[in-house]
Design an enzyme around this catalytic site. Structure first.
Site, short mmCIF file in Angstrom:
data_model
loop_
_atom_site.label_atom_id
_atom_site.label_comp_id
_atom_site.label_asym_id
_atom_site.label_seq_id
_atom_site.Cartn_x
_atom_site.Cartn_y
_atom_site.Cartn_z
N ALA A 1 4.44 4.19 2.89
CA ALA A 1 4.03 2.93 2.25
C ALA A 1 4.20 1.80 3.26
O ALA A 1 4.87 1.97 4.30
CB ALA A 1 4.86 2.66 1.00
N LYS A 2 3.62 0.66 2.98
CA LYS A 2 3.78 -0.50 3.85
C LYS A 2 3.41 -1.75 3.07
O LYS A 2 2.63 -1.69 2.11
CB LYS A 2 2.87 -0.40 5.08
CG LYS A 2 3.37 -1.18 6.28
CD LYS A 2 4.54 -0.48 6.95
CE LYS A 2 4.96 -1.22 8.22
NZ LYS A 2 6.00 -0.46 8.96
N GLY A 3 3.97 -2.87 3.48
CA GLY A 3 3.68 -4.13 2.81
C GLY A 3 3.54 -5.26 3.80
O GLY A 3 3.94 -5.15 4.97
N VAL B 1 0.85 -1.19 0.00
CA VAL B 1 0.00 0.00 0.00
C VAL B 1 0.88 1.24 0.00
O VAL B 1 1.77 1.37 0.85
CB VAL B 1 -0.93 0.03 1.23
CG1 VAL B 1 -1.76 1.31 1.24
CG2 VAL B 1 -1.84 -1.20 1.24
#
Length: 458
Positions: A147-149, A102
């Site tokens: 952002a992040k995953g 994201v």
């Protein structure tokens, strides 16, 4: 790849509303919910961490002036990618895992944020974490967006080979939206420098050229930065020092309780002990240990390294998990997972300060309770920003191929953290708001100024 509105539409209209766990509603009402943007119509508890973030944004809106016209920008991730991660297991069968990346906001620079491997990862959790990264990067004035995953997998059930295959396939799947100038992943829960090495190699092979800057938190031999491993915990300790000085608390002899003894909590506990504080209680996933006279932190860390948990540490009393929140202390450091301090236990906390080492460990309701009780909360978006700050240093060093000494890195980190905390403290004092709201005022102002100056294209 689905757009944000397409994703919402699919979640609302597919099957028995599994994605939201909500009761059935009329088609007319669902259509209205889609039209008026889903998050505004749901209670935070139904959205988990993302709901908490939305409430935090609503609370800061009155302080944004003319920039508030852009505030809906902060309530919608710029890009969401959901991927299937199929791998062949060692026994020859094929397993499928769900992965996410994201990108919440990129107005101020490329996305930046970690990747976690955990069996309970959800889309809403990753959305919230990406948004908090946007706030965090802006709060310390780094030239990054958020952002992040994540991959929904329990890495403890995988062999090393299977873990590598999950990592490489996930990296290939999200490869179209990451890159040194687009989105730079980093380690998070259950990921480490080896995972980052595999991610870097996979991306580089697909690009046909070595791209060390695609991830941070890498091994030193592959362009990693000195000081990165301790950076988040060092940042937690630095802001605790600053906050303690302002409320007249001497760290020497101060009682500290830490939840989570990984790279964040473990480093913070070590630094507190070195400063003369008494680390009286530590909790991890398996147990809680307590010693009013102070735990032997180096011995406890060695015990955890050998046994995988604080459980069974000889020089301490074992407490129930709930009792941890009732331990009398001066400084409480939640450094595990989100939503640990809630309305159910906030009344029990006996601390002068809460320093949030984890992301989103305190719900808004609990935040209000702590504020009413006069307990100072230093929020995650500044308290644990040390990690991304040194990740920024690593990214800069990779671009220039010129690397700094660990002393230089630590000095730069401490300076940035102190300056950011000073600015936040001044805003909190000026507006008579909490440190969390003050942090959001600074961060959201910076993000929305960038949005306004850039305008809309096309």
């Amino acid at each position: 790849m689905q757009g944000w509105h397409e994703l919402r539409h699919k979640q609302l209209w597919t099957g028995p509303r599994r994605g939201l766990n909500l009761p059935p509603v009329s088609l007319k009402k669902e259509s209205k919910m889609i039209q008026n943007h889903l998050p505004s119509y749901l209670h935070p508890e139904q959205l988990g961490a993302w709901g908490i973030y939305l409430e935090q944004i609503d609370r800061v809106a009155p302080y944004l002036g003319h920039l508030s016209r852009w505030i809906e920008t902060l309530k919608r991730p710029k890009r969401i990618l959901i991927v299937d991660v199929p791998i062949e297991l060692d026994n020859g069968t094929v397993a499928h895992f769900e992965g996410y990346r994201v990108q919440h906001n990129t107005s101020r620079g490329p996305g930046k944020g970690g990747v976690r491997f955990h069996q309970d990862v959800t889309l809403y959790e990753v959305m919230a974490l990406s948004a908090w990264m946007s706030v965090k990067n802006a709060a310390v004035n780094l030239p990054f967006g958020g952002a992040k995953g994540g991959v929904r997998v329990d890495p403890r059930t995988l062999s090393r080979g299977e873990l590598e295959r999950v990592t490489r396939r996930y990296t290939s799947e999200i490869g179209l939206i990451i890159g040194p100038t687009k989105d730079i992943p980093a380690p998070d829960v259950n990921t480490n420098e080896q995972i980052m090495a595999w991610m870097m190699d996979t991306y580089s092979m697909n690009e046909g050229a070595t791209a060390t800057g695609v991830v941070t938190g890498k091994p030193i031999a592959l362009g990693g930065s000195l000081g990165r491993k301790d950076a988040t915990g060092r940042g937690v300790f630095t802001v605790a020092e600053e906050a303690a000085r302002r409320i007249g608390l001497d760290l020497k002899g101060a009682r500290v309780a830490v939840q989570g003894l990984g790279n964040v909590g473990g480093v913070a506990a070590r630094l507190f002990a070195q400063a003369g504080s008494r680390v009286v209680a530590v909790q991890d996933h398996a147990g809680t240990v307590y010693n009013e006279a102070g735990l032997d932190v180096p011995a406890l860390l060695a015990h955890v390294a050998q046994h995988g948990s604080v459980q069974g540490f000889g020089s301490a009393e074992s407490l129930s998990m709930d009792r941890f929140w009732q331990v009398p202390c001066d400084i409480l450091v939640p450094a595990a997972l989100e939503q640990q301090i809630t309305a159910a236990n906030a009344h029990q906390i006996q601390a002068r300060m809460v320093i949030e080492g984890a992301n989103g460990p305190t719900t808004p309701e609990a935040d209000d309770i702590l504020h009413e009780r006069g307990i100072l909360v230093v929020p995650d978006v500044i308290a644990n920003a040390g990690g991304v700050t040194v990740s920024y240093f690593e990214w800069v060093q990779d671009f220039s191929s010129f690397f700094w000494s660990e002393d230089e890195i630590n000095a730069r980190l401490v300076r940035i953290m102190r300056e950011a905390f000073e600015s936040i403290w001044k805003v909190a004092d000026e507006h008579k708001v909490s440190l969390r709201t003050a942090t959001f005022i600074i961060a959201c102002t910076r993000m929305l100024q960038a949005r306004e100056l850039r305008g809309l294209y096309p």
